[in-house]
Design a protein around this motif. Structure first.
Motif, short mmCIF file in Angstrom:
data_model
loop_
_atom_site.label_atom_id
_atom_site.label_comp_id
_atom_site.label_asym_id
_atom_site.label_seq_id
_atom_site.Cartn_x
_atom_site.Cartn_y
_atom_site.Cartn_z
N GLY A 159 0.80 -1.22 0.00
CA GLY A 159 0.00 0.00 0.00
C GLY A 159 0.83 1.26 0.00
O GLY A 159 0.27 2.37 0.00
N VAL A 160 2.15 1.13 0.01
CA VAL A 160 3.06 2.27 -0.01
C VAL A 160 3.71 2.40 -1.39
O VAL A 160 3.67 3.47 -2.01
CB VAL A 160 4.16 2.12 1.07
CG1 VAL A 160 5.17 3.27 0.97
CG2 VAL A 160 3.55 2.06 2.45
N HIS A 161 4.26 1.32 -1.87
CA HIS A 161 4.94 1.35 -3.17
C HIS A 161 3.97 1.56 -4.33
O HIS A 161 4.31 2.22 -5.32
CB HIS A 161 5.72 0.06 -3.39
CG HIS A 161 7.01 0.00 -2.65
ND1 HIS A 161 7.08 -0.27 -1.31
CD2 HIS A 161 8.30 0.17 -3.07
CE1 HIS A 161 8.36 -0.25 -0.93
NE2 HIS A 161 9.11 0.01 -1.97
N VAL A 162 2.79 0.98 -4.22
CA VAL A 162 1.76 1.12 -5.24
C VAL A 162 0.42 1.32 -4.53
O VAL A 162 0.04 0.51 -3.68
CB VAL A 162 1.68 -0.12 -6.16
CG1 VAL A 162 0.68 0.11 -7.30
CG2 VAL A 162 3.05 -0.48 -6.73
N HIS A 163 -0.30 2.36 -4.87
CA HIS A 163 -1.59 2.62 -4.25
C HIS A 163 -2.55 1.46 -4.54
O HIS A 163 -2.55 0.91 -5.65
CB HIS A 163 -2.17 3.93 -4.80
CG HIS A 163 -3.35 4.43 -4.04
ND1 HIS A 163 -4.62 3.88 -4.15
CD2 HIS A 163 -3.47 5.46 -3.14
CE1 HIS A 163 -5.45 4.53 -3.37
NE2 HIS A 163 -4.78 5.49 -2.75
N PRO A 164 -3.36 1.06 -3.56
CA PRO A 164 -4.28 -0.05 -3.79
C PRO A 164 -5.16 0.12 -5.04
O PRO A 164 -5.46 -0.87 -5.72
CB PRO A 164 -5.12 -0.06 -2.51
CG PRO A 164 -4.21 0.46 -1.46
CD PRO A 164 -3.39 1.51 -2.15
N ALA A 165 -5.56 1.35 -5.35
CA ALA A 165 -6.37 1.57 -6.56
C ALA A 165 -5.60 1.21 -7.82
O ALA A 165 -6.17 0.69 -8.79
CB ALA A 165 -6.85 3.02 -6.61
#
Length: 391
Positions: free
Chosen positions: A248-254
């Protein structure tokens, strides 16, 4: 110790089904009725999910242990720690070294693989670099970077003694095609990553035999509506599986949702890209000799750059189900069967099937880890977990 697991629901890439009874004997799985011999340990899994063991094909350590090391014992210590996160097998992450190639680290990894006896199984080596783009090097130091070279490739293959499973390369670099061809000829999967390649360059490189993509969206050009870039080529190439760091930090969940829709559940691989501080959130540590620390749940170098993660695989599963809203069997597939394929271990890992390795994860209905079984042995269990012996 032989184990019989009764009750609960099995969840793997094929869906959810009631457990008919699992016998774990000789390190392997078999379906079995309730007629058991004396000495079996019985686990009542009535309230649990039963998953295949999690496989992390992109990790650099955890529990205070670094996988990029010249000390094989440190890797073996990681093997004992990893089941506390649901991991039953993994690839040993090796990166670059200043002004050379990491032969000593590869040799240490080989030594650990050959000495392995308990805990999570090291399935081989993932060499992330040093043949990567200077512009997209991420947390990799500039002194580690090198241009692909056939003599160096042969040295790496010789040092790895057949245990090299995955190599991350930026295919736009000079001589990359020759290196990729040599690796593939030697049974090594090649991953496109830490790359500044255009859509056209990436699509051409995938045609050379690339079947994997390293941490999609991170350390590669962004997806743009007029410049599809590396991600556009990955998305439209059905032979390529793509990693995603599900913290959830490196790539946004969306954006993870978009990736899953583009690749599908059969091509998405959940990874941690974890560093030694995973499981130790207040720890100061190093990545390839560079000082780093955890700030607000993210691993960062002294200059503030994001580096790896402190994610664990059990949390990654919860994130995929709760934040990305992936169906449980699909999420489990992304942590089990798909990485097993990339690690060339799908004939014995990644599914709950007779004859497969007895690598299992038990979680409660809230997806909290209860126990991890590696090769038929309980490698981790929460306090209060118990078995009953048949006499």
């Amino acid at each position: 110790m032989e184990i019989f697991i009764r009750g609960g629901n099995i969840v793997d890439a094929r869906g959810i089904r009631q457990n008919p009874g699992l016998k774990l004997s000789g390190g392997l799985i078999s379906y079995q009725d309730n007629n058991l011999q004396d000495g079996f340990k019985v686990i009542d899994a009535s309230d649990f999910y039963i998953f295949p063991g999690f496989i992390d094909v992109h990790t650099h350590g955890g529990g205070g242990f670094d996988l990029h090391t010249t000390n094989p014992q440190e890797i073996l210590s990681y093997c004992k720690w990893a089941p506390s996160t649901g991991v039953t097998s993994f690839l040993i992450g090796v990166v670059g070294i200043p002004n050379g190639i990491p032969i000593a680290q590869i040799q240490a990894a080989v030594n650990a693989i050959e000495r392995y006896q308990e805990g999570a199984e090291p399935l081989g080596i993932h060499l992330e670099g040093p043949y990567i783009s200077p512009e997209k090097r991420g947390a990799h130091d500039t002194s580690w970077l090198r241009t692909p070279d056939i003599d160096e490739t042969n040295s790496i293959l010789q040092a790895s003694k057949g245990h090299l499973r995955l190599v991350t390369i930026a295919p736009e670099l000079p001589n990359a095609r020759n290196m990729i061809s040599l690796l593939i000829d030697n049974g090594v999967r090649v991953s496109i990553g830490h790359t500044n390649s255009t859509y056209e360059q990436a699509l051409e490189a995938i045609g050379w035999g690339i079947t994997h993509a390293t941490h999609c969206f991170n350390a590669m050009p962004p997806l743009h509506h007029r410049e599809p870039g590396t991600l556009g080529a990955i998305a439209e190439s059905p032979q390529v599986m793509g990693e995603v760091i599900a913290d959830g930090v490196h790539v946004h969940p969306a954006v993870v949702k978009i990736l899953v829709k583009a690749l599908g559940s059969d091509r998405t691989i959940v990874i941690t890209d974890a560093l030694s501080a995973a499981g130790c959130p207040s720890m100061e540590f190093t990545f390839g000799g560079q000082k780093a620390r955890v700030i607000d749940g993210a691993a960062r170098l002294e200059d503030g750059r994001l580096t790896g993660s402190v994610l664990t695989m059990d949390q990654a599963l919860r994130n995929m189900v709760e934040k990305v809203e992936v169906e449980l069997p699909d999420a489990v597939r992304m942590l089990t069967l798909n990485p097993a394929i990339s690690a060339s271990a799908e004939s014995r890992k990644g599914l709950i099937e007779s004859g497969y390795d007895a690598d299992l994860v038990l979680m409660n209905q809230n997806l909290q880890l209860v126990a991890t079984i590696c090769k038929g042995k309980i490698a981790y269990a929460i306090e209060g977990f118990s078995t009953k012996e048949i006499t």
